[in-house]
Design a protein around this motif. Structure first.
Motif, PDB file in Angstrom:
ATOM      1  N   PRO A  43      -3.130  -0.440  -9.950  1.00 45.39           N
ATOM      2  CA  PRO A  43      -3.999  -0.879  -8.847  1.00 45.39           C
ATOM      3  C   PRO A  43      -4.495  -2.314  -9.008  1.00 45.39           C
ATOM      4  CG  PRO A  43      -4.557   1.365  -9.486  1.00 45.39           C
ATOM      5  CD  PRO A  43      -3.588   0.857 -10.516  1.00 45.39           C
ATOM      6  N   ASN A  80      -1.924   6.429  -2.920  1.00 49.82           N
ATOM      7  CA  ASN A  80      -3.046   5.623  -2.415  1.00 49.82           C
ATOM      8  C   ASN A  80      -2.620   4.178  -2.174  1.00 49.82           C
ATOM      9  OD1 ASN A  80      -4.882   7.733  -2.432  1.00 49.82           O
ATOM     10  ND2 ASN A  80      -5.605   7.306  -4.504  1.00 49.82           N
ATOM     11  N   LEU A  81      -1.848   3.614  -3.105  1.00 52.92           N
ATOM     12  CA  LEU A  81      -1.384   2.233  -2.935  1.00 52.92           C
ATOM     13  C   LEU A  81      -0.420   2.121  -1.762  1.00 52.92           C
ATOM     14  CD1 LEU A  81      -0.770   1.102  -6.648  1.00 52.92           C
ATOM     15  CD2 LEU A  81      -2.815   0.822  -5.246  1.00 52.92           C
ATOM     16  N   TYR A 138      -1.583  -4.574  -8.182  1.00 55.59           N
ATOM     17  CA  TYR A 138      -1.415  -4.535  -6.727  1.00 55.59           C
ATOM     18  C   TYR A 138      -2.421  -5.446  -6.027  1.00 55.59           C
ATOM     19  CZ  TYR A 138      -1.791  -2.516  -1.996  1.00 55.59           C
ATOM     20  OH  TYR A 138      -1.867  -2.338  -0.633  1.00 55.59           O
ATOM     21  N   LYS A 139      -3.686  -5.345  -6.413  1.00 59.75           N
ATOM     22  CA  LYS A 139      -4.716  -6.187  -5.793  1.00 59.75           C
ATOM     23  C   LYS A 139      -4.475  -7.669  -6.070  1.00 59.75           C
ATOM     24  CE  LYS A 139      -8.338  -2.636  -5.960  1.00 59.75           C
ATOM     25  NZ  LYS A 139      -9.634  -2.230  -6.604  1.00 59.75           N
ATOM     26  N   SER A 193      -0.313   4.002   0.918  1.00 59.32           N
ATOM     27  CA  SER A 193      -1.075   4.144   2.160  1.00 59.32           C
ATOM     28  C   SER A 193      -1.778   2.840   2.521  1.00 59.32           C
ATOM     29  CB  SER A 193      -2.092   5.283   2.013  1.00 59.32           C
ATOM     30  OG  SER A 193      -2.897   5.390   3.169  1.00 59.32           O
ATOM     31  N   ASP A 194      -2.393   2.223   1.537  1.00 57.53           N
ATOM     32  CA  ASP A 194      -3.093   0.968   1.783  1.00 57.53           C
ATOM     33  C   ASP A 194      -2.115  -0.123   2.204  1.00 57.53           C
ATOM     34  OD1 ASP A 194      -5.727  -0.681   1.289  1.00 57.53           O
ATOM     35  OD2 ASP A 194      -4.126  -1.828   0.333  1.00 57.53           O
ATOM     36  N   PHE A 195      -0.997  -0.227   1.502  1.00 59.87           N
ATOM     37  CA  PHE A 195      -0.039  -1.287   1.793  1.00 59.87           C
ATOM     38  C   PHE A 195       0.558  -1.129   3.188  1.00 59.87           C
ATOM     39  CE2 PHE A 195       4.201  -3.319   1.367  1.00 59.87           C
ATOM     40  CZ  PHE A 195       3.776  -4.597   1.051  1.00 59.87           C
ATOM     41  N   LYS A 196       0.900   0.088   3.554  1.00 60.70           N
ATOM     42  CA  LYS A 196       1.516   0.323   4.861  1.00 60.70           C
ATOM     43  C   LYS A 196       0.547   0.033   6.000  1.00 60.70           C
ATOM     44  CE  LYS A 196       4.926   3.753   3.372  1.00 60.70           C
ATOM     45  NZ  LYS A 196       5.338   5.178   3.453  1.00 60.70           N
ATOM     46  N   SER A 197      -0.736   0.278   5.764  1.00 57.14           N
ATOM     47  CA  SER A 197      -1.720   0.044   6.826  1.00 57.14           C
ATOM     48  C   SER A 197      -2.102  -1.427   6.941  1.00 57.14           C
ATOM     49  CB  SER A 197      -2.972   0.891   6.586  1.00 57.14           C
ATOM     50  OG  SER A 197      -3.624   0.494   5.388  1.00 57.14           O
ATOM     51  N   GLU A 198      -2.149  -2.141   5.807  1.00 55.30           N
ATOM     52  CA  GLU A 198      -2.609  -3.524   5.817  1.00 55.30           C
ATOM     53  C   GLU A 198      -1.490  -4.536   6.052  1.00 55.30           C
ATOM     54  OE1 GLU A 198      -5.736  -4.569   5.694  1.00 55.30           O
ATOM     55  OE2 GLU A 198      -6.477  -2.512   5.576  1.00 55.30           O
TER      56      GLU A 198
END
Length: 426
Positions: free
Chosen positions: A278, A395-396, A281-282, A398-403
């Motif tokens: 994470p 979780n990563l 990723y950030k 989901s975040d990446f696909k949405s952002e």
């Protein structure tokens, strides 16, 4: 000789006089992101100890040590190594050149080149390619290494280094690539580490609110008029002396500056796994945003003046290209690393995803099982449980696909990798 805490709260760094179990290391250091120093027993069986040095016993009791220069010259003298000139600054780093190792050793032995520091020497990879036996083994607690497992399989690069330099040479303040972990073992010599936790990283910048701002170069010589927050960072500093034979673990995102107090040879790895993924990723998200901001004029030019209906794809390609040239990573690389390492974590390892072209418009791939991985598979006893790993990945994703949906849509390879990860068994 044992480590010494020169400055800072000693409770914030552990000195482990026995080799920790993986469960202990996972909980107290990988997951808590806490630094530690680990006793010489961790590496006492390394061939490098007996091959590279003399008058050294396995206990590292502090006896005088000398390097076996004849051995180093005979076996590695023709190696081309990167040499940093510590007295010559080049932007945020030091001036670097390349030379055969025997030239550098010759300068050291003649009393010259006292500011020359051999850095980022990929000796392990070089020796492996020559069919030579390894001169060290990665300790078990560090075996879950996604970066080196992936890049070794790619056959392109690795993050395993030998450092060699006389007393007084140093590495300026920095954070390792995309907040990766690092471990570093002194085969011989003593190092002084200045460590800053991620919570004060903004105080190390000239302009604290700008992630791309210049950071302090040398913590021993700081202009407080320029780096106005540095005194606040000093409130959290740890200054630690690392003796010969000891291994230091530097957690994710910790800035550090390292000085050789004596002539020193060390073996170092940058690495990551599910525990600091994470953070990686950030960091890559932040780097992507920085690139887009820096190239905003290019974006506007493509958007307003281009007759190319696929200008958004061209823009996405430009951003990814700059990311990769800056540090060797882009989003396709990151997610392929995730896919490969997750795939190797199942009882029946999954296929490896390999693109046959470099075009982001192509999804031509090869899928194959890795029968003999270049990096040994990590046993389940040296990594977290698979369901826990899968939850972090989900979780990563989901975040990446949405952002970053627009970036994904413009890059066929990226969307292909993400789909492959999503389709992995739960």
């Amino acid at each position: 000789m044992e480590p010494a805490i020169i400055q800072g709260d000693a409770s914030r760094i552990a000195i482990l006089k026995e080799i920790p179990s993986y469960a202990q290391f996972l909980q107290d250091h990988l997951q808590d992101n806490k630094p530690c120093l680990i006793c010489p027993n961790l590496i006492s069986e390394w061939p490098a100890i007996s091959l590279w040095t003399e008058t050294r016993d396995a206990s590292f009791s502090g006896s005088e040590v000398s390097l076996r220069w004849d051995y180093l010259l005979e076996h590695y003298g023709d190696e081309i190594v990167t040499v940093a000139k510590c007295g010559s600054r080049s932007f945020s780093d030091q001036e670097r050149t390349e030379h055969p190792l025997r030239e550098v050793i010759g300068l050291w032995k003649s009393g010259l080149g006292k500011d020359l520091y051999v850095k980022d020497w990929h000796l392990a990879k070089s020796e492996h390619q020559k069919g030579k036996p390894p001169f060290y083994e990665t300790p078990d607690i560090f075996r879950d290494d996604w970066m080196n497992a992936f890049w070794e399989q790619e056959g392109k690069d690795d993050f395993r280094f030998v450092y060699m330099g006389p007393a007084g040479t140093f590495t300026p303040l920095h954070r390792d690539v995309y907040t990766s972990y690092s471990w570093s073992t002194n085969v011989t010599g003593v190092k002084l580490w200045h460590l800053f936790p991620p919570t004060v990283s903004h105080h190390l910048r000239r302009y604290p609110d700008r992630t791309t701002s210049e950071i302090v170069y040398d913590v021993r010589d700081v202009d407080l008029r320029t780096f106005k927050g540095f005194e606040k960072a000093l409130q959290e500093i740890l200054v630690v002396e690392q003796p010969p034979g000891w291994t230091i673990f530097v957690p994710s995102g910790w800035y550090h500056q390292v000085e050789n107090l004596t002539d020193t040879v060390s073996i170092n790895h940058n690495w990551c796994n599910i525990n600091n993924l994470p953070s990686i990723y950030k960091s890559l998200l932040s780097a992507t945003a920085d690139v887009k901001y820096a190239l905003s004029d290019v974006h506007e030019l493509l958007r307003t003046r281009s007759d190319n209906p696929n200008w958004e794809r061209e823009w996405s390609d430009i951003v990814q290209d700059v990311l990769k040239k800056d540090s060797g990573w882009d989003w396709v690389t990151f997610w392929r690393m995730v896919h490969f390492n997750m795939g190797q974590s199942y009882d029946n390892p999954l296929v490896f995803l390999y693109f046959t072209t470099f075009s982001t418009l192509s999804n031509e791939i090869e899928l194959f099982k890795v029968v003999n991985p270049a990096w040994p598979l990590t046993p389940p006893s040296f990594r977290p449980p698979l369901p826990q790993m899968r939850a972090i990945i989900n979780n990563l994703l989901s975040d990446f696909k949405s952002e970053w949906s627009s970036d994904i849509a413009q890059n066929v390879q990226l969307s292909t990798v993400l789909e492959a990860i999503s389709n992995m068994p739960e």
